[in-house]
Design a protein around this motif. Structure first.
Motif, mmCIF file in Angstrom:
data_model
loop_
_atom_site.group_PDB
_atom_site.id
_atom_site.type_symbol
_atom_site.label_atom_id
_atom_site.label_comp_id
_atom_site.label_asym_id
_atom_site.label_seq_id
_atom_site.Cartn_x
_atom_site.Cartn_y
_atom_site.Cartn_z
ATOM 1 N N VAL A 106 0.843 -1.201 0.000
ATOM 2 C CA VAL A 106 0.000 0.000 0.000
ATOM 3 C C VAL A 106 0.875 1.247 0.000
ATOM 4 O O VAL A 106 0.644 2.177 -0.781
ATOM 5 C CB VAL A 106 -0.970 -0.003 1.198
ATOM 6 C CG1 VAL A 106 -1.718 1.319 1.298
ATOM 7 C CG2 VAL A 106 -1.944 -1.168 1.085
ATOM 8 N N ARG A 107 1.916 1.254 0.837
ATOM 9 C CA ARG A 107 2.820 2.412 0.889
ATOM 10 C C ARG A 107 3.419 2.709 -0.481
ATOM 11 O O ARG A 107 3.574 3.859 -0.867
ATOM 12 C CB ARG A 107 3.960 2.151 1.881
ATOM 13 C CG ARG A 107 3.656 2.726 3.230
ATOM 14 C CD ARG A 107 4.899 2.860 4.118
ATOM 15 N NE ARG A 107 4.451 2.639 5.478
ATOM 16 C CZ ARG A 107 4.720 1.558 6.191
ATOM 17 N NH1 ARG A 107 5.483 0.597 5.707
ATOM 18 N NH2 ARG A 107 4.232 1.443 7.405
ATOM 19 N N ALA A 108 3.738 1.645 -1.210
ATOM 20 C CA ALA A 108 4.356 1.826 -2.527
ATOM 21 C C ALA A 108 3.356 2.335 -3.563
ATOM 22 O O ALA A 108 3.744 2.905 -4.572
ATOM 23 C CB ALA A 108 4.985 0.512 -2.989
ATOM 24 N N ALA A 109 2.074 2.130 -3.309
ATOM 25 C CA ALA A 109 1.071 2.472 -4.325
ATOM 26 C C ALA A 109 0.425 3.833 -4.110
ATOM 27 O O ALA A 109 -0.029 4.461 -5.066
ATOM 28 C CB ALA A 109 -0.019 1.390 -4.353
ATOM 29 N N VAL A 110 0.348 4.292 -2.877
ATOM 30 C CA VAL A 110 -0.349 5.558 -2.621
ATOM 31 C C VAL A 110 0.607 6.735 -2.767
ATOM 32 O O VAL A 110 1.820 6.575 -2.666
ATOM 33 C CB VAL A 110 -1.018 5.577 -1.210
ATOM 34 C CG1 VAL A 110 -2.143 4.567 -1.138
ATOM 35 C CG2 VAL A 110 0.005 5.362 -0.104
ATOM 36 N N GLY A 111 0.048 7.913 -3.031
ATOM 37 C CA GLY A 111 0.892 9.097 -3.215
ATOM 38 C C GLY A 111 0.034 10.321 -3.418
ATOM 39 O O GLY A 111 -1.169 10.305 -3.144
ATOM 40 N N PRO A 112 0.639 11.388 -3.933
ATOM 41 C CA PRO A 112 -0.078 12.663 -4.068
ATOM 42 C C PRO A 112 -1.252 12.627 -5.049
ATOM 43 O O PRO A 112 -2.065 13.535 -5.060
ATOM 44 C CB PRO A 112 1.009 13.632 -4.569
ATOM 45 C CG PRO A 112 2.139 12.790 -5.040
ATOM 46 C CD PRO A 112 2.057 11.494 -4.316
ATOM 47 N N ARG A 113 -1.303 11.556 -5.876
ATOM 48 C CA ARG A 113 -2.437 11.464 -6.810
ATOM 49 C C ARG A 113 -3.556 10.592 -6.277
ATOM 50 O O ARG A 113 -4.604 10.444 -6.902
ATOM 51 C CB ARG A 113 -1.952 10.929 -8.159
ATOM 52 C CG ARG A 113 -1.072 11.964 -8.882
ATOM 53 C CD ARG A 113 -0.684 11.492 -10.254
ATOM 54 N NE ARG A 113 -1.842 11.268 -11.106
ATOM 55 C CZ ARG A 113 -1.733 10.916 -12.395
ATOM 56 N NH1 ARG A 113 -0.546 10.754 -12.938
ATOM 57 N NH2 ARG A 113 -2.818 10.711 -13.113
ATOM 58 N N THR A 114 -3.378 9.989 -5.112
ATOM 59 C CA THR A 114 -4.413 9.085 -4.594
ATOM 60 C C THR A 114 -5.585 9.871 -4.003
ATOM 61 O O THR A 114 -5.381 10.740 -3.149
ATOM 62 C CB THR A 114 -3.841 8.164 -3.491
ATOM 63 O OG1 THR A 114 -2.603 7.610 -3.942
ATOM 64 C CG2 THR A 114 -4.823 7.076 -3.123
ATOM 65 N N ALA A 115 -6.775 9.536 -4.466
ATOM 66 C CA ALA A 115 -7.981 10.099 -3.850
ATOM 67 C C ALA A 115 -8.468 9.143 -2.765
ATOM 68 O O ALA A 115 -8.811 9.551 -1.651
ATOM 69 C CB ALA A 115 -9.073 10.291 -4.899
ATOM 70 N N LEU A 116 -8.497 7.856 -3.100
ATOM 71 C CA LEU A 116 -9.073 6.851 -2.207
ATOM 72 C C LEU A 116 -8.321 5.538 -2.386
ATOM 73 O O LEU A 116 -7.956 5.177 -3.507
ATOM 74 C CB LEU A 116 -10.554 6.628 -2.572
ATOM 75 C CG LEU A 116 -11.282 5.523 -1.809
ATOM 76 C CD1 LEU A 116 -11.628 5.986 -0.390
ATOM 77 C CD2 LEU A 116 -12.556 5.088 -2.527
ATOM 78 N N ALA A 117 -8.119 4.843 -1.270
ATOM 79 C CA ALA A 117 -7.620 3.473 -1.339
ATOM 80 C C ALA A 117 -8.681 2.576 -0.711
ATOM 81 O O ALA A 117 -9.273 2.932 0.316
ATOM 82 C CB ALA A 117 -6.297 3.341 -0.592
#
Ligand SMILES: *Cc1c(COP(=O)(O)O)cnc(C)c1O
Length: 418
Positions: A171-182
């Motif tokens: 999850v840490r590797a996938a989320v970032g400044p473009r993430t709205a929702l996980a």
């Protein structure tokens, strides 16, 4: 396969002892078991819970008393508030959610759509990604694909190991400044992997995004602390471990801090601040009520209320403790009996990562499942090659697990190892 630690164990005696010392043993007698005399062992509590005796009585009372007796007056007597009152009870008994944040409505699929839309619609510009894992439940994957198409967003897929489940590192590797929702399932429907909801929620928040947990396979089997975990949104169904019955409604959780700012798109009259004014223009009700769209499924909440009463009496800590003893016993039998039969355990052996069911794998399990059903043993089959053993903590005995797996052993012994 590990070496069998219990060679020579009298498993029937062990099942009997586990039942005799089970603090929840008496609860099993509250279920309508005699209606299925052909069933040797029901191992699909993770798909459809058994009905309580009280449910049959309460349904008849409801039809004869409240519906026939009160007629349309029932709505003003209290039905109108059932989405919130039953939601609050569910929150208290099983979600670790303070009142005012949970409603019962719709199906999981529809409520999931509404909550995902609410979350992504509120995201600041530039946050145009939804993060999800490839092993999430199909309806969740399909719905977010549809929303991504509708809103011009992208789904960032975490290609997770289907024999385990989503991890905080992924999850840490996938989320970032473009993430709205996980969004993830808390307990994976295939492997039974229980995600680390606390660490993953924190990781998503650290990236500035919101998290939505699907609790369909966790609610009523594992302990949940949505408020303490700082969860933003959650959904789940009520026909699995909550014994709400086939097609019973879903629940949605929206943390208080998002009330008024996150708005779901299906603006129906029942989520209006003043539904009976029937005025022009939509004004959302305050709080979680705004998640409701149409007329609440009152009749379909009657069995759920019965399920919640029993879980409330037992307490989720005791329910989870029994669930772990049931899955532990399942694993002991698998190790003792299936060592040479080509069966793999797909579910976590670590109790901290294991949800309420145990998934076993062998290439011919689809045909084996058909044979089990013919012999009155009812688990379910999930591709590829998985049999899910889903004992329900409130209604499954250790003897039932023993007897079901004994039949599975017989069936496997009769077949060549694929
Ligand atoms: C069972 C389940 C659902 C079911 O969705 P419905 O809309 O009730 O059909 C959704 N998500 C997960 C994770 C489930 O296990």
């Amino acid at each position: 396969m590990t070496a069998t630690p219990h060679v020579g164990t009298d498993w029937l005696a062990r099942a009997d002892e586990l039942d005799r010392t089970d603090p929840l043993a008496a609860v099993r007698d509250e279920f309508l078991l005699d209606a299925a005399p052909d069933v040797v062992s029901y191992l699909d509590g993770n798909s459809l819970g058994r009905p309580l005796r009280a449910t049959a009585d309460r349904m008849a009372e409801f039809v004869g008393g409240q519906w026939a007796g009160r007629l349309i007056r029932g709505w003003t007597d209290g039905w109108m508030q059932w989405p919130e009152t039953v939601g609050d009870e569910l929150g208290r008994v099983a979600l670790g959610a303070a009142p005012g944040q949970t409603v019962v409505a719709d199906s999981t699929t529809v409520l999931f759509y509404k909550l995902v839309r609410a979350a992504v619609d509120a995201a600041p510009p530039g946050r145009d990604e939804i993060v999800c894992d490839t092993d999430n439940f199909p309806t969740d994957r399909y719905v977010i694909e549809g929303i991504a198409a509708e809103r011009g967003m992208t789904v960032r897929w975490i290609d997770t190991d289907p024999t385990a489940g989503v991890t905080v590192e992924e999850v840490r590797a996938a989320v970032g400044p473009r993430t709205a929702l996980a969004t993830f399932s808390h307990v994976a429907y295939r492997s039974g992997w229980m995600a680390d909801a606390v660490a993953i929620t924190d990781a998503v928040h650290a990236a500035g995004a919101l998290v939505l947990w699907d609790l369909s396979h966790s609610v009523g089997s594992v302990e949940l602390r949505l408020d303490d975990w700082d969860v933003d949104l959650a959904v789940g169904c009520s026909y699995k471990y909550l014994c709400g019955g086939p097609g019973s409604p879903a629940f949605g959780y929206l943390a208080t801090r998002h009330h008024g700012t996150l708005r779901q798109p299906v603006q129906g009259w029942m989520g209006h601040a003043e539904p009976m004014l029937m005025g022009p223009g939509y004004a959302p009700a305050s709080g979680a009520r705004a998640l409701v769209s149409g007329t609440p499924p009152i009749l379909a909440m009657v069995p759920l209320r019965c399920g919640l009463e029993v879980i409330g009496r037992a307490g989720m800590a005791a329910v989870r403790a029994k669930s772990l003893r049931l899955t532990e016993f399942t694993l002991e039998l698998v190790d003792a009996w299936f060592g040479d039969l080509g069966v793999d355990v797909v579910s976590p052996r670590d109790p901290a990562r294991r949800g309420g069911h145990v998934t076993l794998h062998r290439a011919d399990f689809r045909e084996v499942t058909d044979e089990l059903w013919r012999r009155g043993v009812i688990p379910d089959y999930r591709d590829p090659g998985g049999i899910r053993i889903g004992p329900a903590p409130l209604s499954t005995s250790f003897l039932e697990v023993h007897d079901g797996l004994a039949v599975l052993r017989d069936v496997l012994t009769e077949r060549p190892v694929p």
